[in-house]
Design an enzyme around this catalytic site. Structure first.
Site, PDB file in Angstrom:
ATOM      1  N   ASP A   1       0.868  -1.182   0.000  1.00 29.45           N
ATOM      2  CA  ASP A   1       0.000   0.000   0.000  1.00 29.45           C
ATOM      3  C   ASP A   1       0.906   1.234   0.000  1.00 29.45           C
ATOM      4  OD1 ASP A   1      -3.225   0.294   1.313  1.00 29.45           O
ATOM      5  OD2 ASP A   1      -2.009   2.061   0.874  1.00 29.45           O
TER       6      ASP A   1
ATOM      7  N   GLY B   1      -4.832   4.835   2.246  1.00 31.45           N
ATOM      8  CA  GLY B   1      -4.911   3.807   3.286  1.00 31.45           C
ATOM      9  C   GLY B   1      -4.285   4.283   4.587  1.00 31.45           C
TER      10      GLY B   1
ATOM     11  N   THR C   1     -16.164  -2.982 -10.113  1.00 37.13           N
ATOM     12  CA  THR C   1     -17.174  -2.020  -9.681  1.00 37.13           C
ATOM     13  C   THR C   1     -18.435  -2.062 -10.533  1.00 37.13           C
ATOM     14  OG1 THR C   1     -17.618   0.349  -9.524  1.00 37.13           O
ATOM     15  CG2 THR C   1     -16.003  -0.301 -11.142  1.00 37.13           C
TER      16      THR C   1
ATOM     17  N   TYR D   1     -13.388   6.005 -14.601  1.00 42.20           N
ATOM     18  CA  TYR D   1     -13.172   5.061 -13.498  1.00 42.20           C
ATOM     19  C   TYR D   1     -13.738   3.685 -13.853  1.00 42.20           C
ATOM     20  CZ  TYR D   1     -14.021   2.597  -9.162  1.00 42.20           C
ATOM     21  OH  TYR D   1     -14.091   1.622  -8.206  1.00 42.20           O
TER      22      TYR D   1
ATOM     23  N   LYS E   1     -11.609   0.013 -14.734  1.00 38.04           N
ATOM     24  CA  LYS E   1     -11.806  -1.293 -14.088  1.00 38.04           C
ATOM     25  C   LYS E   1     -12.196  -2.340 -15.138  1.00 38.04           C
ATOM     26  CE  LYS E   1     -11.108  -0.381  -9.694  1.00 38.04           C
ATOM     27  NZ  LYS E   1     -10.431  -1.210  -8.688  1.00 38.04           N
TER      28      LYS E   1
ATOM     29  N   GLY F   1     -20.932  12.015 -14.491  1.00 36.18           N
ATOM     30  CA  GLY F   1     -20.498  10.623 -14.390  1.00 36.18           C
ATOM     31  C   GLY F   1     -21.435   9.749 -13.580  1.00 36.18           C
TER      32      GLY F   1
HETATM   33  N1  UFG Z   1     -24.068  12.065  -3.406  1.00 35.93           N
HETATM   34  C1  UFG Z   1     -24.688  13.258  -3.120  1.00 35.93           C
HETATM   35  N2  UFG Z   1     -23.999  14.163  -2.357  1.00 35.93           N
HETATM   36  C2  UFG Z   1     -22.752  13.929  -1.870  1.00 35.93           C
HETATM   37  C3  UFG Z   1     -22.138  12.693  -2.172  1.00 35.93           C
HETATM   38  C4  UFG Z   1     -22.825  11.779  -2.949  1.00 35.93           C
HETATM   39  O1  UFG Z   1     -25.797  13.524  -3.551  1.00 35.93           O
HETATM   40  O2  UFG Z   1     -22.176  14.808  -1.209  1.00 35.93           O
HETATM   41  C5  UFG Z   1     -24.797  11.079  -4.229  1.00 35.93           C
HETATM   42  C6  UFG Z   1     -24.072  10.765  -5.526  1.00 35.93           C
HETATM   43  O3  UFG Z   1     -24.418  11.688  -6.514  1.00 35.93           O
HETATM   44  C7  UFG Z   1     -24.575   9.344  -5.790  1.00 35.93           C
HETATM   45  C8  UFG Z   1     -24.804   8.748  -4.395  1.00 35.93           C
HETATM   46  O4  UFG Z   1     -24.886   9.865  -3.527  1.00 35.93           O
HETATM   47  O5  UFG Z   1     -25.800   9.405  -6.451  1.00 35.93           O
HETATM   48  C9  UFG Z   1     -23.676   7.865  -3.944  1.00 35.93           C
HETATM   49  O6  UFG Z   1     -22.458   8.571  -4.145  1.00 35.93           O
HETATM   50  P1  UFG Z   1     -21.065   8.081  -3.551  1.00 35.93           P
HETATM   51  O7  UFG Z   1     -20.063   9.137  -3.881  1.00 35.93           O
HETATM   52  O8  UFG Z   1     -21.219   7.687  -2.130  1.00 35.93           O
HETATM   53  O9  UFG Z   1     -20.783   6.736  -4.362  1.00 35.93           O
HETATM   54  P2  UFG Z   1     -20.756   6.488  -5.950  1.00 35.93           P
HETATM   55  O10 UFG Z   1     -22.076   5.839  -6.313  1.00 35.93           O
HETATM   56  O11 UFG Z   1     -20.356   7.686  -6.708  1.00 35.93           O
HETATM   57  O12 UFG Z   1     -19.566   5.477  -6.116  1.00 35.93           O
HETATM   58  C10 UFG Z   1     -19.343   4.390  -5.249  1.00 35.93           C
HETATM   59  C11 UFG Z   1     -17.840   4.136  -5.184  1.00 35.93           C
HETATM   60  C12 UFG Z   1     -17.329   3.743  -6.549  1.00 35.93           C
HETATM   61  C13 UFG Z   1     -18.139   2.606  -7.082  1.00 35.93           C
HETATM   62  C14 UFG Z   1     -19.611   2.901  -7.074  1.00 35.93           C
HETATM   63  C15 UFG Z   1     -20.392   1.682  -7.497  1.00 35.93           C
HETATM   64  O13 UFG Z   1     -17.157   5.310  -4.747  1.00 35.93           O
HETATM   65  O14 UFG Z   1     -15.983   3.357  -6.423  1.00 35.93           O
HETATM   66  O15 UFG Z   1     -20.007   3.266  -5.753  1.00 35.93           O
HETATM   67  O16 UFG Z   1     -21.771   1.964  -7.550  1.00 35.93           O
HETATM   68  F1  UFG Z   1     -17.780   2.367  -8.359  1.00 35.93           F
END
Ligand code: UFG
Length: 342
Positions: A33, A38, A119, A143, A147, A297
């Site tokens: 790591d 981490g 993912t 991203y 993967k 995205g």
């Molecule tokens: N969200 C908000 N506000 C925030 C943060 C997130 O509205 O401040 C929303 C995002 O738009 C999304 C949902 O909450 O709709 C979840 O967002 P996260 O950032 O928690 O997670 P992601 O879905 O973007 O991504 C996560 C992991 C990725 C993985 C993905 C698989 O970070 O590595 O889940 O679904 F690929």
């Protein structure tokens, strides 16, 4: 006799939960790591940590040359959908190129089993829900693409060099080790649940809800939140399936050459607003939040079909309920306001 495993990114959020599980089972674990995301403190005492970049081929080669590896678990990667839209080449290079280099090094050094942290983001805006493994691949972000490139590299490593691989497509990893020893500690934090918890605790400004005009029942994105400890368990099942003698129940038509591909989720979707309600229930106070533009995205809906891993390996998440997932995340965050403190 203990088996010997290399876990790249083992000091990170999901990796550290697997390391803890392997150690609890008496396995011999080495972690590689760079500690960029981490934490040394996330590792159990006695685990050997090699602090090096994945790009440091001499370090990676030196480690793999030690031999006797039963498997390599590859977690080390950049992992944010949103960031990958701003820095596409960094994601493609770091994740796909360095991951491929690692796969090649594993083949060179005779490693026979490889488990990849993949993912749900490989599916992008999937037309179907829930999403099975054979749904069309259409990454909505660099991203997800990075993967998928590694998934393909493993396919060829299986076909040409006989590397047995497990491709584990995590949906939204969440929660924390129920013992309270491990949890989520990103800097900066970008994930919904920890940010919502901090907003409820008054440690952050109101949470921004990224997009309220999606074609979903309440207009916000839907995700399948899966407990990180359940993800860790799935790695052990994958390993069994890649180990000679451990895969008798496998349907040969449903695995890629020399390996398995599994979607990992609870098969239940929750909108952003539903997550905020769950956090409010657990925290006993509302989550201040306000609408914000969509985050580039973000697919509108990502919900897994986990039928394949259930059928092939009997995986059954122990913490499928959103409130339970949030409860473990809340306990960790409340007890560790500064995360691991490093
Ligand atoms: N969200 C908000 N506000 C925030 C943060 C997130 O509205 O401040 C929303 C995002 O738009 C999304 C949902 O909450 O709709 C979840 O967002 P996260 O950032 O928690 O997670 P992601 O879905 O973007 O991504 C996560 C992991 C990725 C993985 C993905 C698989 O970070 O590595 O889940 O679904 F690929």
């Amino acid at each position: 006799m203990a088996r010997r495993f290399l876990v790249t990114g083992g000091a990170g959020y999901i990796g550290s939960h697997l390391v803890a599980l392997l150690c609890a089972r008496g396995e011999d674990v080495v972690v590689l790591d760079n500690l960029s995301t981490g934490h040394r403190a996330a590792l159990p005492d006695g685990v050997r940590l090699v602090v090096a970049e994945l790009a440091d081929q001499a370090a990676v080669d030196g480690l793999l040359a030690e031999g006797n590896w039963d498997a390599v678990f590859h977690f080390a990667a950049l992992s944010e959908v949103g960031a990958s839209m701003r820095e596409p080449y960094r994601y493609l290079l770091d994740n796909a190129m360095l991951g491929t280099q690692l796969i090649a090094a594993c083949v060179r050094h005779g490693v026979r089993r490889f488990v990849l942290s993949s993912t749900a983001a490989v599916f992008g805006s999937a037309a179907v829900s829930p999403i099975a493994e054979d749904a069309p691949i259409d990454p909505g972000s660099p991203y997800g693409e990075s993967k998928h490139m590694l998934e393909r590299a493993l396919y060829w490593a299986g076909r040409i060099d006989g590397l047995h691989s497990g491709v584990l497509r995590y949906f939204n990893a969440a929660g924390a080790d129920p013992s309270g020893r491990l949890g989520e500690d990103h800097d900066p934090e970008t994930h919904l649940i920890p940010l919502a918890i901090d907003a409820a605790l008054g440690r952050r400004p109101p949470l921004l809800v990224f997009g309220t005009d999606y074609a979903t029942p309440d207009g916000t994105c839907i995700r399948d939140y899966v407990h990180v400890a359940d993800l860790a368990e799935a790695h052990l099942l994958a390993l069994d399936h890649l180990t000679p003698g451990g895969d008798q129940n496998r349907d040969p038509d449903r695995v890629h050459e020399g390996g398995v591909t599994w979607n990992l989720g609870t098969e239940t979707g929750h909108s952003v607003l539903e997550v905020l309600q769950a956090v409010a229930r657990v925290a006993g106070r509302p989550v201040p939040h306000e609408p914000a533009p969509r985050r580039p995205g973000d697919p509108p809906v990502l919900v897994a079909s986990a039928r394949r891993i259930r059928a092939e390996a009997g995986w059954q998440p122990r913490h499928p309920a959103l409130d339970d997932i949030v409860r473990t995340a809340f306990a960790w965050r409340e007890a560790h306001p500064n995360g691991y403190g490093d």
